[in-house]
Design a protein around this motif. Structure first.
Motif: not given
Lengths: 352, 352
Positions: A240, A243, A247, A262, A264, B280-281, B283-284
């Motif tokens: 992904d 997002g 997603l 994940i 970006g 949730y970003m 997670l990155l």
């Protein structure tokens, strides 16, 4: 100065004078963007080209990498790297030639890659700078398939996504820099590969030119419906880049044990508040995982990946798509916006 | 009939007549709930107690497990199990005694666990039914610490969360059935264990009675601020039973490489649309993962887990918290709502 590359249909209207050997034109961050990034978020400055002190060298930049991640670096929030400070030269990966050196490892004329920033001349102490071999591939390839772009696709798919032959792999932002490489790597690994991109031209190119098995045009197709057709057995790996609603759509079509990488969330970078994946409980239904990745964590394994990517490039199995815009650094704000308006295909590069 | 258990402060007002040996009272799904589950979503029915045919047996139920997952089973959407059909007896795990048998493996008097449904008498062919040993632990324990509840906590933490000594582990819904066991398992493994629950009484009990290192009262505390105090080095493993704003808060406080175990989302089950994790970003940023788990996938390893849980229970290292409501099956809709109003602590059981 007009864009001179036939791939680029936009009219850049830079008012800057041509480069000279004494002036270093720069783009500095002027403000934290509110929503979509705009020209006013930057200040265009000029200063004298620096001279290297002991242990330093200067680089005359030729290619600046323009990446979606830059939008995140402009926010005040610390991410995987600190934010760019207001007033600082905008962070950017770039390629150039050593123009003066007081450093024992770098000689005048060396072609180098580093995080040199959006400017014409950079001063460096060698930290994080690598020499590139332009006899093996054109300089720009080291920003794309043989650079951070290709490495992100490589480690994201193999290490986080754990792709294997027979998997159904979906790549969003598939016409973008990382997406074009990711889809081709998945295909070369024996996966059924589906790209998601905006517009019929991009989708046609994914299938006809890059060998994707199918492409879904999210601007003109019902993405969920298209998945029922193209991935009837569900999605094993979703790479992904975007997002948002895409997603969420993929989450409804996972295969048991699916891995979501994940990388970006370009659809969200210019939004004032991020849309979280409302269908995230599909992770439970499908016993799936969603994992974030940052390519810099794999630095000690770059050589392995570069060797494989170079072999594929050399054999003509991997096509490197570039979108080169010719201009000066002062055109950077206009070029950056192309990433968020869907105007680019492949690796976006500002060539000075 | 009034609730007779002193733990239960609600007044159940069942109008049903007492159980008899010929009538099987049942609770059937009448409608797909719209928002919060309500009494009207069920029909209370009575029919004759079934007689077993060849290869069948009947079970007189004594304890019905009341679980947050039930709310999901009431929706039309297929999840990790099919939805309960309108008109069908509501699905439930339960314990009872074999009352008549034409099955070679099950004899009258055997204590058994199975998915018998919300009714007084169940007919079974033995599929998915296990005998339990009530000389080792009270019957109700086989719905809790030695049942699906304990197994969910065990595999969620060890297999998905990969907990190890020294990790900071956060459990939400910490005063609930799975949460109380999960927190204690983490503590027994040498983790710093933080529970999130609603209200000072629940939080006090987590620390004083169950040995959590800290508890955060999400109803009266700023959860993000509390994390800065209790988990200054970040959260290594988050065992999530609730979703919603608490999941979003934990995402901002992850440690590098954190694992989020998605076990449930009780804050969202009665919402018309699910709130996805906007952060949730993270997670990155933290190179973290979010993985869904369903305990049934570990069925071949239940004996290993039950042996460990039984050893801890026996040694007094694991406390089994039960919230037993005495009533008839017709009280089920009222008892079920307790899960979503924050009224229960520990394993919620309807004892017939």
């Amino acid at each position: 100065m007009k864009a001179r590359n036939p791939q680029d249909r936009s009219d850049l209207m830079s008012l800057s004078k041509p480069t000279d050997a004494f002036t270093n034109r720069q783009v500095r961050l002027a403000a934290r963007p509110d929503g979509m990034v705009k020209a006013d978020d930057f200040t265009l400055t000029e200063e004298a080209v620096p001279s290297p002190g002991p242990g330093q060298f200067t680089v005359a930049l030729s290619h600046i990498s323009v990446d979606p991640a830059m939008r995140g670096w402009m926010n005040a929030v610390a991410s995987y790297v600190p934010p760019v400070e207001i007033g600082a030269v905008m962070r950017a990966g770039a390629i150039g030639t050593v123009s003066a050196s007081e450093h024992s490892d770098f000689a005048v004329g060396d072609a180098v890659y580093g995080s040199f920033g959006v400017q014409e001349h950079a001063l460096s102490d060698g930290e994080g700078v690598t020499r590139i071999d332009t006899s093996l591939a054109p300089a720009s390839t080291y920003l794309g398939a043989l650079g951070i772009t290709g490495l992100t696709a490589y480690f994201g798919l193999f290490d986080v996504g754990r792709i294997k032959a027979g998997d159904t792999v979906v790549v969003s932002g598939a016409a973008g820099a990382v997406g074009t490489v990711a889809g081709q790597i998945a295909k070369l690994t024996g996966c059924r590969t589906i790209g998601i991109a905006g517009g019929p031209d991009k989708c046609r190119a994914l299938v006809d030119e890059l060998g994707f098995d199918a492409a879904i045009d999210y601007k003109n197709e019902d993405v969920r419906k298209a998945f029922r057709q193209h991935a009837p057995g569900g999605v094993d790996v979703y790479f992904d880049n975007v997002g948002g609603p895409i997603l969420d759509a993929v989450l409804t079509r996972l295969a048991r044990g699916a891995r979501i990488v994940i990388c970006g969330a370009v659809s969200q970078y210019n939004e004032r508040s991020t849309q979280g994946p409302a269908n995230y409980m599909a992770l439970l239904v499908y016993r799936a995982s969603m994992t974030g990745m940052v390519v810099f964590d794999y630095e000690d394994r770059y050589p392995e990946a570069v060797a494989q990517l170079a072999e594929w490039l050399d054999a003509g199995k991997l096509t490197h798509r570039e979108h080169v815009v010719h201009g000066t650094v002062h055109d950077f704000p206009v070029v950056l916006r192309k990433l968020f308006t869907g105007e680019n295909t492949g690796k976006l590069i500002l060539k000075l």
